[in-house]
Write a protein that holds these residues in place. Structure first.
Motif, short mmCIF file in Angstrom:
data_model
loop_
_atom_site.label_atom_id
_atom_site.label_comp_id
_atom_site.label_asym_id
_atom_site.label_seq_id
_atom_site.Cartn_x
_atom_site.Cartn_y
_atom_site.Cartn_z
N VAL A 56 34.42 15.57 65.62
CA VAL A 56 35.39 16.10 66.59
C VAL A 56 34.68 17.18 67.41
CG1 VAL A 56 37.59 17.32 66.87
CG2 VAL A 56 37.31 15.66 65.01
N LYS A 57 34.85 17.13 68.73
CA LYS A 57 34.25 18.17 69.58
C LYS A 57 35.10 19.44 69.48
CE LYS A 57 33.00 17.16 73.85
NZ LYS A 57 33.27 16.58 75.20
N ALA A 58 34.73 20.31 68.57
CA ALA A 58 35.53 21.51 68.33
C ALA A 58 34.89 22.70 69.03
CB ALA A 58 35.61 21.79 66.84
N ARG A 59 35.73 23.66 69.44
CA ARG A 59 35.17 24.86 70.06
C ARG A 59 35.84 26.09 69.43
NH1 ARG A 59 33.72 24.47 76.22
NH2 ARG A 59 31.65 23.99 75.40
N PRO A 60 35.12 26.79 68.55
CA PRO A 60 35.71 27.97 67.92
C PRO A 60 35.85 29.09 68.94
CG PRO A 60 33.38 27.80 67.36
CD PRO A 60 33.71 26.56 68.15
N LEU A 61 37.00 29.74 68.96
CA LEU A 61 37.24 30.76 69.99
C LEU A 61 37.86 32.02 69.40
CD1 LEU A 61 38.84 28.38 72.65
CD2 LEU A 61 36.58 29.46 72.85
N LEU A 62 37.32 33.16 69.79
CA LEU A 62 37.92 34.45 69.44
C LEU A 62 38.66 34.98 70.68
CD1 LEU A 62 34.99 36.06 67.41
CD2 LEU A 62 37.00 34.86 66.54
N SER A 63 39.48 36.00 70.45
CA SER A 63 40.38 36.48 71.51
C SER A 63 39.67 36.80 72.82
CB SER A 63 41.09 37.74 71.05
OG SER A 63 41.79 37.48 69.88
N PHE A 64 38.50 37.42 72.73
CA PHE A 64 37.84 37.85 73.98
C PHE A 64 37.46 36.66 74.85
CE2 PHE A 64 34.12 37.04 71.37
CZ PHE A 64 33.16 36.61 72.27
N GLN A 65 37.28 35.49 74.22
CA GLN A 65 36.83 34.32 74.99
C GLN A 65 37.96 33.66 75.78
OE1 GLN A 65 35.04 32.97 71.22
NE2 GLN A 65 33.40 32.15 72.49
N ILE A 66 39.21 33.92 75.38
CA ILE A 66 40.33 33.32 76.11
C ILE A 66 41.31 34.40 76.58
CG2 ILE A 66 40.32 30.94 75.29
CD1 ILE A 66 42.16 31.83 73.02
N GLY A 67 40.82 35.62 76.64
CA GLY A 67 41.61 36.71 77.22
C GLY A 67 42.96 36.92 76.55
N ILE A 68 42.98 37.04 75.21
CA ILE A 68 44.24 37.42 74.55
C ILE A 68 44.30 38.95 74.59
CG2 ILE A 68 45.65 37.31 72.45
CD1 ILE A 68 44.17 34.81 71.63
N LYS A 69 45.05 39.46 75.58
CA LYS A 69 45.12 40.92 75.78
C LYS A 69 46.35 41.47 75.08
CE LYS A 69 41.92 41.16 79.21
NZ LYS A 69 42.13 40.50 80.50
N THR A 70 46.15 42.58 74.38
CA THR A 70 47.29 43.22 73.71
C THR A 70 47.34 44.70 74.11
OG1 THR A 70 46.09 44.08 71.79
CG2 THR A 70 46.81 41.78 71.66
N ALA A 118 42.82 49.25 76.55
CA ALA A 118 43.36 50.58 76.88
C ALA A 118 42.21 51.58 76.97
CB ALA A 118 44.36 51.01 75.83
N GLY A 119 42.27 52.44 77.97
CA GLY A 119 41.24 53.46 78.15
C GLY A 119 39.91 52.87 78.60
N GLY A 120 39.93 51.65 79.12
CA GLY A 120 38.72 51.02 79.62
C GLY A 120 37.71 50.69 78.53
N HIS A 121 38.20 50.55 77.31
CA HIS A 121 37.32 50.37 76.16
C HIS A 121 37.85 49.19 75.35
CE1 HIS A 121 34.92 51.30 72.75
NE2 HIS A 121 35.82 51.99 72.08
N GLN A 122 37.08 48.11 75.23
CA GLN A 122 37.58 46.92 74.52
C GLN A 122 37.55 47.12 73.00
OE1 GLN A 122 35.68 43.26 75.54
NE2 GLN A 122 36.98 43.04 77.33
N ARG A 123 38.69 46.84 72.37
CA ARG A 123 38.74 46.94 70.92
C ARG A 123 39.59 45.81 70.35
NH1 ARG A 123 40.48 53.16 70.74
NH2 ARG A 123 41.66 52.36 72.51
N ILE A 124 39.22 45.35 69.18
CA ILE A 124 39.99 44.28 68.52
C ILE A 124 41.28 44.87 67.95
CG2 ILE A 124 40.02 42.62 66.61
CD1 ILE A 124 36.97 42.43 66.91
N THR A 125 42.38 44.14 68.13
CA THR A 125 43.66 44.58 67.55
C THR A 125 44.20 43.45 66.67
OG1 THR A 125 44.79 43.67 69.47
CG2 THR A 125 44.33 46.03 69.50
N THR A 126 45.14 43.77 65.77
CA THR A 126 45.82 42.71 65.02
C THR A 126 47.33 42.83 65.26
OG1 THR A 126 45.96 44.02 63.00
CG2 THR A 126 44.04 42.57 63.24
N LEU A 127 48.03 41.73 65.01
CA LEU A 127 49.42 41.61 65.46
C LEU A 127 50.46 41.89 64.39
CD1 LEU A 127 49.05 38.24 67.43
CD2 LEU A 127 48.61 40.56 68.22
N GLY A 128 50.05 42.44 63.25
CA GLY A 128 51.00 42.67 62.15
C GLY A 128 50.85 41.55 61.15
N ARG A 129 51.06 41.88 59.85
CA ARG A 129 50.86 40.88 58.79
C ARG A 129 51.71 39.64 59.07
NH1 ARG A 129 48.20 42.32 54.22
NH2 ARG A 129 47.94 40.07 54.18
#
Ligand code: ASP
Ligand code: MG
Length: 400
Positions: A89-103, A141-152
């Motif tokens: 299967v042609k799979a493409r693993p993606l993290l948030s920064f690659q598809i612009g999941i902004k929180t 926020a603050g012009g500084h990229q940081r990883i966030t999580t969405l709650g358990r």
């Protein structure tokens, strides 16, 4: 061709063996549908990370803590992509920064503000199966990229948000149960799986403690009218339970489900009429201490001008709540309390539902301590020891 988001929970990707099974299921789907895959961390992984951080600090640096927790999903995302590609299967693993999941930057409980749906669709259009790490986003926020999580439990919410952003036809949540039941089948053997249910009922069930779906995922699906389905990874051919707009449902059952929650205790305080008139002063210390108050009932003044204020808080917080309110001399009325609820959209248009519930409990000689209602639910607080009997009796009265 339909585009489906398939989300796999922690038990579904709990071992390498299971990840292989999930890969086979994704491959099968991709033969006749387009799909986007979202994953949780392997079962138990997030708890392990929480514990590790806890050994280093009681107040971990928020951005490091979210970075740590998000790593669980990064692992399962990469492993699933490896397993998929291994079977062609042609799979493409993606993290948030690659598809612009902004929180926003509310660490440990961030809200999604935007997803670049076009970026995600582009991978699909190029013939790839995107495999996205759930539960996380990026804050700028603050012009500084940081990883966030969405709650358990937040990877359900990731899945629905991605489905909305990619304009998918449906979001399927694969988990370890095969749907929502009219009652817990371990308590009521004749309980049935519910094939279709309104978003409103599912939101009510989620808020009453049903752990099938992350509450915000159902809210989001309701807001955007995204059909949402829960089904079992272990029986993927079973149809599961689908949640949809009320207007798309043929029937509106008066009571569709009976649920219970045993996580709270019942406290009560005798206060003056004046204190009862402005209860904010009483509840402020609990709010400041982060104690969640659920059911609240206030009586009318008695002949001495006193009112009884009864309310429920998480059982683990009961003693702390008593201490915080010491000046009102509260007491614990019921340590082992159960909240039993009936939920159904048909209640909006039917009368006599509450009466029927209370009569059924009376026949079983189950005393009711507190009652609370919404448009589509009635909850009673009873003694935990009567919980199973109450659920069986109510199932018999409304559903059997
Ligand atoms: N892995 C995260 C958790 O355990 C998110 C999720 O599973 O939905 O809470
Ligand atoms: Mg979950």
């Amino acid at each position: 061709m339909q585009l489906i988001v398939q989300k796999f929970g922690g038990t579904s990707v709990g071992s390498l063996e299971r990840i292989r099974d999930v890969a086979a299921l994704v491959k099968k789907t991709s033969a006749h549908q387009q799909n986007i895959v979202v994953v949780s961390a392997m079962a138990g992984q997030t708890n392990k990370l929480v514990a590790m951080s806890g050994q280093l600090s009681a107040r971990p640096l928020p951005e490091a803590y979210d970075m740590l927790l998000a790593s669980g999903e990064q692992v399962s995302c990469a492993l699933l992509a490896i397993a998929l590609s291994e079977i062609g299967v042609k799979a493409r693993p993606l993290l948030s920064f690659q598809i612009g999941i902004k929180t926003n930057d509310f660490f440990t409980n961030a809200r999604i503000e935007h997803i670049n749906g076009e970026l995600l669709r582009k991978h699909v259009d190029e013939g790839f199966v995107p495999v996205v790490a759930g539960f996380q986003g990026v804050s700028e926020a603050g012009g500084h990229q940081r990883i966030t999580t969405l709650g358990r439990g937040g990877s359900d919410t990731s899945a629905v948000a991605l489905a909305v952003a990619a304009r998918a036809d449906r979001c399927d949540i694969y988990t370890d149960v095969d749907g929502v039941y009219t009652a817990d089948p371990r308590i009521v053997p004749q309980a049935r799986k519910i094939d279709r249910m309104s978003f409103d009922e599912m939101m009510e069930l989620a808020s009453l403690g049903a752990k099938v779906l992350h509450m915000r995922s159902v809210e989001l699906a309701a807001k955007w009218g995204m059909p949402l389905r829960v089904l079992s990874t272990f029986h993927p051919d079973h149809t599961g339970s689908t949640f949809m707009k009320e207007s798309d449902l043929l029937e509106s059952p008066v009571v569709s489900s009976i649920t219970s929650d045993s996580s709270e205790c019942l406290l009560s305080a005798r206060i003056t009429e004046n204190e009862a008139r402005f209860p904010g002063r009483l509840f402020r210390p609990l709010a400041d201490a982060g104690v969640n108050v659920d059911v609240i009932v206030k009586s009318s003044p008695d002949s001495h001008g006193h009112c009884t204020l009864s309310f429920t808080v998480p059982r683990a917080e009961g003693d702390r709540a008593l201490a915080l309110l010491a000046q009102y001399r509260p007491e614990k009325l019921l340590e082992n309390m159960a909240k039993v609820s009936i939920v159904g959209i048909g209640m909006r248009t039917h009368s006599g539902v509450a009466a029927k519930m209370f009569e059924a409990l009376e026949r079983l000689e189950i005393p009711v301590h507190l009652i609370t209602t919404s448009e589509i639910k009635v909850s009673v607080c009873i003694d935990e020891s009567q919980r199973e009997k109450a659920i069986r009796g109510l199932h018999h009265a409304f559903i059997d």
